[in-house]
Motif scaffolding. Structure first.
Motif, PDB file in Angstrom:
ATOM      1  N   ASN A 135      71.420  80.659  60.445  1.00 45.43           N
ATOM      2  CA  ASN A 135      71.076  80.990  61.827  1.00 45.43           C
ATOM      3  C   ASN A 135      70.576  79.742  62.541  1.00 45.43           C
ATOM      4  O   ASN A 135      69.445  79.302  62.344  1.00 45.43           O
ATOM      5  N   LYS A 136      71.416  79.164  63.394  1.00 45.40           N
ATOM      6  CA  LYS A 136      71.046  77.940  64.085  1.00 45.40           C
ATOM      7  C   LYS A 136      70.093  78.190  65.241  1.00 45.40           C
ATOM      8  O   LYS A 136      69.576  77.257  65.851  1.00 45.40           O
ATOM      9  N   ASN A 137      69.852  79.465  65.583  1.00 48.28           N
ATOM     10  CA  ASN A 137      68.896  79.797  66.637  1.00 48.28           C
ATOM     11  C   ASN A 137      67.479  79.997  66.092  1.00 48.28           C
ATOM     12  O   ASN A 137      66.542  80.192  66.848  1.00 48.28           O
ATOM     13  N   HIS A 138      67.351  79.953  64.770  1.00 45.57           N
ATOM     14  CA  HIS A 138      66.046  80.148  64.129  1.00 45.57           C
ATOM     15  C   HIS A 138      65.353  78.799  63.995  1.00 45.57           C
ATOM     16  O   HIS A 138      65.960  77.815  63.569  1.00 45.57           O
ATOM     17  N   SER A 139      64.099  78.727  64.379  1.00 48.27           N
ATOM     18  CA  SER A 139      63.348  77.477  64.256  1.00 48.27           C
ATOM     19  C   SER A 139      63.256  77.066  62.783  1.00 48.27           C
ATOM     20  O   SER A 139      63.131  77.905  61.892  1.00 48.27           O
ATOM     21  N   ILE A 140      63.327  75.771  62.538  1.00 52.90           N
ATOM     22  CA  ILE A 140      63.348  75.250  61.176  1.00 52.90           C
ATOM     23  C   ILE A 140      62.177  74.300  60.956  1.00 52.90           C
ATOM     24  O   ILE A 140      61.506  73.870  61.891  1.00 52.90           O
ATOM     25  N   GLU A 141      61.940  73.965  59.695  1.00 54.16           N
ATOM     26  CA  GLU A 141      60.805  73.116  59.338  1.00 54.16           C
ATOM     27  C   GLU A 141      60.849  71.759  60.018  1.00 54.16           C
ATOM     28  O   GLU A 141      59.816  71.201  60.396  1.00 54.16           O
ATOM     29  N   LYS A 142      62.037  71.198  60.173  1.00 56.14           N
ATOM     30  CA  LYS A 142      62.163  69.900  60.830  1.00 56.14           C
ATOM     31  C   LYS A 142      61.579  69.917  62.237  1.00 56.14           C
ATOM     32  O   LYS A 142      61.115  68.889  62.734  1.00 56.14           O
ATOM     33  N   GLN A 143      61.614  71.091  62.880  1.00 54.71           N
ATOM     34  CA  GLN A 143      61.146  71.196  64.255  1.00 54.71           C
ATOM     35  C   GLN A 143      59.642  71.455  64.354  1.00 54.71           C
ATOM     36  O   GLN A 143      59.066  71.357  65.437  1.00 54.71           O
ATOM     37  N   ALA A 144      59.012  71.797  63.243  1.00 55.53           N
ATOM     38  CA  ALA A 144      57.568  72.027  63.263  1.00 55.53           C
ATOM     39  C   ALA A 144      56.845  70.739  63.650  1.00 55.53           C
ATOM     40  O   ALA A 144      57.274  69.636  63.282  1.00 55.53           O
TER      41      ALA A 144
END
Length: 405
Positions: A135-144
């Motif tokens: 899911n590319k719309n889900h926030s990921i750890e890299k974006q934290a």
């Protein structure tokens, strides 16, 4: 015969590490014996592999039920790829060596990347993902927020490409990151420690957990100890892990508020010695565009990957004006704290707690052998933290992309 050979190899590797269980000067026998290790709690413990198995295999696999739940590293093995990819660790080591001599700052960057991966839901390469469960719309750890300044993704990708050329689809990104971190530490002057292998990669990323649970540079000692304790690390292990700050540079944006607007007062942290404050301000002039240190990681060692700024300070640099220091991986981090010259507030806070202050003093009081032994031991422990093994997780072909089920 092979199994007994592996046992003797492991004994030979682990004996020096296990010797570090003796108390460093300043820590009492009673304190060591009474330390507890809370069982790490994580949402990801319930994550299981979505592999479609034939009914016959499921019915005959009496260990499958347990295998899906063991996350403590006991399923890892020495030289796990000896049959499927015997050249795996040599390939990683060769790539790491080449990268290190071209980019010396890769060592602290990869150490920090490894820590951020393991600290959030275990050592499963989830921090490398560009999506979560596809899911590319889900926030990921890299974006934290604490991870936005992580570096070294390109170095891990390069190592993965070389391993894939040797053995396609065999070696996990989690194992590559764990082995590479060890080899980078060793090249930077740190101690050797054995890394067991057999980790699998997560297909899920954990944005919220990364935002909430990664230590911050402005944390007080109680919050730092609590976050490490939740993952099974006692005070001694926490202090030795934080000693990893002795390599790399602390970017100015992570100490800026401490120098100019400590806790919103518009003044510097009053605990910083006057001469050291002047030195820090010379290296990090006031800049209203710097990031808020309330929202970045205590393991920050450099600027953003796409930034060319070299502004910042190292712990060796912080100590050099007050007393001499030896090599890059010695006791200068702890000596700095004893002198009140901690760069990060969270680091200097170790001196405000009786047990951690005693440990800092103990590590600073010899030639570095106690710290190095303890650091090796705790890095081995961290590398086994909440890992995926067996039928859990997956083996990614590209470290930033999960494998579709």
């Amino acid at each position: 015969m092979v199994s007994w050979l592996n046992v003797w190899i492991m004994v030979a590797l682990l004996v020096p590490v296990l010797l570090s269980l003796t108390n460093p000067r300043g820590e009492s026998q009673t304190q060591t014996q009474t330390q507890t290790h809370p069982k790490p709690h994580s949402q990801k413990q319930t994550q299981t592999q979505t592999l479609h198995l034939p009914p016959s295999l499921i019915s005959s696999s009496s260990n499958l039920f347990f295998n899906e739940r063991i996350r403590d590293g006991s399923n890892l093995d020495y030289d796990f790829y000896r049959d499927t990819c015997p050249q795996a660790e040599d390939t990683i080591r060769s790539a790491v060596t080449r990268i290190f001599f071209d980019h010396r700052d890769s060592a602290p960057a990869i150490l920090r990347l490894f820590f951020h991966d393991c600290f959030i839901q275990g050592c499963d390469a989830s921090v490398l993902l560009d999506d979560s469960n596809g899911n590319k719309n889900h926030s990921i750890e890299k974006q934290a927020i604490p991870n936005q300044t992580l570096r070294g993704f390109d170095k891990i990708d390069l190592i993965k490409e070389e391993v894939e050329q040797a053995c396609p689809g065999v070696v996990s990104c989690a194992d590559i990151l764990a082995v590479a971190a060890r080899d980078f530490v060793l090249l930077a002057g740190g101690p050797f420690y054995p890394v067991l292998t057999g980790r699998r990669d997560s297909n899920q990323s954990f944005y919220d957990e990364a935002n909430d649970q990664i230590p911050r540079p402005d944390d007080n000692v109680n919050r730092t100890l609590r976050l490490f304790s939740l993952r099974g690390f006692n005070e001694r292990e926490t202090v030795s892990l934080l000693g990893g700050h002795n390599i790399g540079k602390i970017g100015c944006e992570f100490i800026q508020q401490r120098l100019y607007n400590f806790q919103g007062t518009g003044q510097p942290d009053p605990t910083i010695p006057v001469d050291f404050l002047g030195q820090m301000r010379l290296n990090c002039p006031e800049n209203n565009n710097t990031s808020s240190t309330n929202e970045v990681s205590a393991f920050e060692v450099s600027q953003k990957e796409n930034s060319h700024s070299e502004a910042g300070m190292s712990y060796m640099q912080a100590l050099s004006s007050s007393m001499s220091s030896g090599g890059a991986f010695d006791t200068h981090y702890f000596q700095s704290l004893l002198k009140g010259r901690g760069l990060l507030y969270a680091d200097q806070q170790l001196m405000s707690h009786v047990k951690t202050a005693r440990l800092v003093s103990a590590y600073a009081s010899d030639d570095g052998s106690t710290f190095r032994m303890d650091f090796a031991r705790v890095m081995l422990k961290m590398s086994n933290l909440d890992v995926l093994t067996g039928l859990q997780g997956q083996v990614r072909l590209n470290c930033s992309q999960g494998v579709s089920s």
